[in-house]
Design a protein around this motif. Structure first.
Motif, PDB file in Angstrom:
ATOM      1  N   LYS A  44       0.837  -1.205   0.000  1.00 30.30           N
ATOM      2  CA  LYS A  44       0.000   0.000   0.000  1.00 30.30           C
ATOM      3  C   LYS A  44       0.870   1.252   0.000  1.00 30.30           C
ATOM      4  O   LYS A  44       0.603   2.212  -0.710  1.00 30.30           O
ATOM      5  N   GLY A  45       1.912   1.229   0.828  1.00 27.76           N
ATOM      6  CA  GLY A  45       2.832   2.356   0.886  1.00 27.76           C
ATOM      7  C   GLY A  45       3.497   2.605  -0.463  1.00 27.76           C
ATOM      8  O   GLY A  45       3.552   3.739  -0.947  1.00 27.76           O
ATOM      9  N   ARG A  46       3.988   1.541  -1.088  1.00 26.47           N
ATOM     10  CA  ARG A  46       4.665   1.676  -2.398  1.00 26.47           C
ATOM     11  C   ARG A  46       3.731   2.233  -3.453  1.00 26.47           C
ATOM     12  O   ARG A  46       4.078   3.146  -4.200  1.00 26.47           O
ATOM     13  N   PHE A  47       2.538   1.679  -3.521  1.00 25.87           N
ATOM     14  CA  PHE A  47       1.582   2.131  -4.539  1.00 25.87           C
ATOM     15  C   PHE A  47       1.176   3.593  -4.307  1.00 25.87           C
ATOM     16  O   PHE A  47       0.976   4.345  -5.253  1.00 25.87           O
ATOM     17  N   ALA A  48       1.074   3.968  -3.046  1.00 22.43           N
ATOM     18  CA  ALA A  48       0.685   5.352  -2.738  1.00 22.43           C
ATOM     19  C   ALA A  48       1.783   6.323  -3.164  1.00 22.43           C
ATOM     20  O   ALA A  48       1.516   7.370  -3.757  1.00 22.43           O
ATOM     21  N   VAL A  49       3.032   5.961  -2.857  1.00 21.86           N
ATOM     22  CA  VAL A  49       4.159   6.814  -3.246  1.00 21.86           C
ATOM     23  C   VAL A  49       4.177   6.978  -4.772  1.00 21.86           C
ATOM     24  O   VAL A  49       4.354   8.082  -5.300  1.00 21.86           O
ATOM     25  N   GLN A  50       3.954   5.868  -5.456  1.00 18.02           N
ATOM     26  CA  GLN A  50       3.941   5.902  -6.921  1.00 18.02           C
ATOM     27  C   GLN A  50       2.798   6.779  -7.446  1.00 18.02           C
ATOM     28  O   GLN A  50       2.972   7.548  -8.382  1.00 18.02           O
ATOM     29  N   ALA A  51       1.648   6.672  -6.804  1.00 14.33           N
ATOM     30  CA  ALA A  51       0.473   7.428  -7.250  1.00 14.33           C
ATOM     31  C   ALA A  51       0.688   8.933  -7.131  1.00 14.33           C
ATOM     32  O   ALA A  51       0.105   9.721  -7.886  1.00 14.33           O
TER      33      ALA A  51
END
Ligand code: ZN
Length: 411
Positions: A281-288
């Motif tokens: 979730k953290g990775r995807f949020a940073v990417q978003a």
């Protein structure tokens, strides 16, 4: 143009009361959450009343408030929000209802999740009920795990439900007698009849026989509640000129996001439960953050831990949110010119009662233009620090997005 980014992290149900087994501390106080504490300290802490008096303290109402939508104006029921998340269109005479697959034992509301039944199992059960009702104007739709929907396709002037129809959320009445919480008022006869059909279809369904054999609680009942018609809300982009994205494993929260016009980002391994993949979730949020102005990450785990009365699990969920989601996001934000981050639960969920609570929730925010509080992030410091109290809570969003607001002069 300077790049400006906003992040909202929602640890669902995180706010709580001092709890004896945590040596009189709240879970936020007991947990080691240095990154959230840093946000509180370098920014501000405050409180929001996300549940207006006439509503039940549920995630639907509270999430609307948190995203800046006044529930008094926009709330029509929980199930319509979930229908939006599932891409189900509702006509002007249609009603959506939540259909929990649940475990009833000794005629009590034993487990509103049916042992967190898998979505595949749930789908088989919901399809069995639908097959029984193939020629009615009722549609049972499979969702995620125990969270399924029933859609009533109405015709003009023939709707069986009204504002006076009363249904009870099963998660607010753990272990209480089912009979005390059956639907009441207009249309309730039909709902009770459907619940009986559910019992008949489910009790000896192969999925349940296999669950019982494996020592798991059977989904031996359906529970209908949360009824409503489709709401109409202005898009977030229209109101604030920001492009938003939402990460959540929970249909309800995705639904609010969808009605706000946000893009839904699906994260593999996000379960809506304690075993969710926090780091993903953290990775995807940073990417978003690269493609959206605002990214909202919702984590259901603290709420579920409270419902199960597991204080250590709640503390651990908060620590993992801090470490694996807030940390990477906070770091990523520093690469942008202007930014703000908000950590706020939608509502409180109390370990003591294992149910939601309507008390104002504590939040922390940091970033561009905000004063320094020097406080930690917990309920007591939000209450005692003289920080702002937003009542109604829907007013917080506008301030959060206003970089000229320094966090003072609001209560
Ligand atoms: Zn919630």
């Amino acid at each position: 143009m300077p790049s400006t980014k906003f992040v909202i992290v929602i640890p669902d149900g995180a706010a709580d009361e001092p709890f004896a087994a945590l040596e009189g501390r709240t879970p936020l106080q007991a947990a080691s959450i240095p990154r959230m504490d840093q946000i509180a300290s370098e920014g501000i802490v405050g409180r929001s009343r996300n549940v207006p008096d006439r509503f039940l303290p549920a995630s639907d109402v509270a999430t609307l408030s948190l995203l800046g939508y006044d529930p008094e104006r926009y709330y029509t029921g929980r199930a319509p929000l979930e229908a939006a998340a599932m891409g189900i269109e509702l006509g002007p005479d249609d009603w959506a209802l939540r259909c929990n697959l649940m475990t009833i034992r000794d005629e009590r509301l034993t487990d509103f999740t049916a042992g967190h039944i898998t979505s595949a199992e749930g789908r088989s059960l919901i399809e069995a009920i639908q097959a029984d009702l193939a020629h009615s104007n009722v549609e049972f739709r499979p969702g995620v795990s125990y969270r399924n929907l029933m859609i009533y396709r109405g015709r003009p002037g023939t709707t069986p439900f009204t504002e006076e129809t009363v249904t009870d959320p099963p998660h607010d009445h753990p272990d209480e007698p089912a009979v005390e919480h059956l639907p009441r008022g207009p249309g309730s006869d039909m709902l009770r009849a459907l619940m009986v059909i559910g019992d008949l279809e489910l009790s000896d369904h192969p999925v349940n026989l296999a669950r019982i054999k494996a020592g798991k609680p059977p989904a031996n009942a359906i529970w209908l509640w949360g009824q409503g018609k489709a709401p109409s809300m202005p898009k977030f982009a229209q109101l604030h000129h920001l492009k938003g994205a939402i990460i959540s494993a929970v249909d309800l929260v995705r639904g609010v996001g969808k009605l706000a016009g946000w893009t839904r980002i699906d994260v593999p391994g996000a379960t809506g439960y304690l075993d969710t993949d926090y780091a993903a979730k953290g990775r995807f949020a940073v990417q978003a953050l690269e493609s959206f102005d605002l990214v909202c990450v919702h984590v259901e785990a603290p709420d579920e831990a409270s419902h199960e009365g597991r204080h250590q699990a709640k503390v651990e969920a908060l620590e993992r949110i801090d470490h694996e989601i807030v940390g990477p996001l906070r770091k990523a934000l520093e690469t942008y010119d202007q930014w703000r981050i908000l950590i706020s639960p939608d509502h409180s969920t109390l370990l003591r009662t294992r149910a939601h609570d309507r008390a104002p929730v504590a939040w922390a925010m940091a970033g561009t233009g905000l004063a320094r509080s020097g406080k930690a992030y917990d309920e007591a410091s939000a209450r005692l620090a003289g920080g702002p109290l937003f009542d109604p809570g829907c007013r917080l969003m506008e301030r959060f997005l206003d970089l000229s607001w320094d966090g003072r002069g609001e209560s």
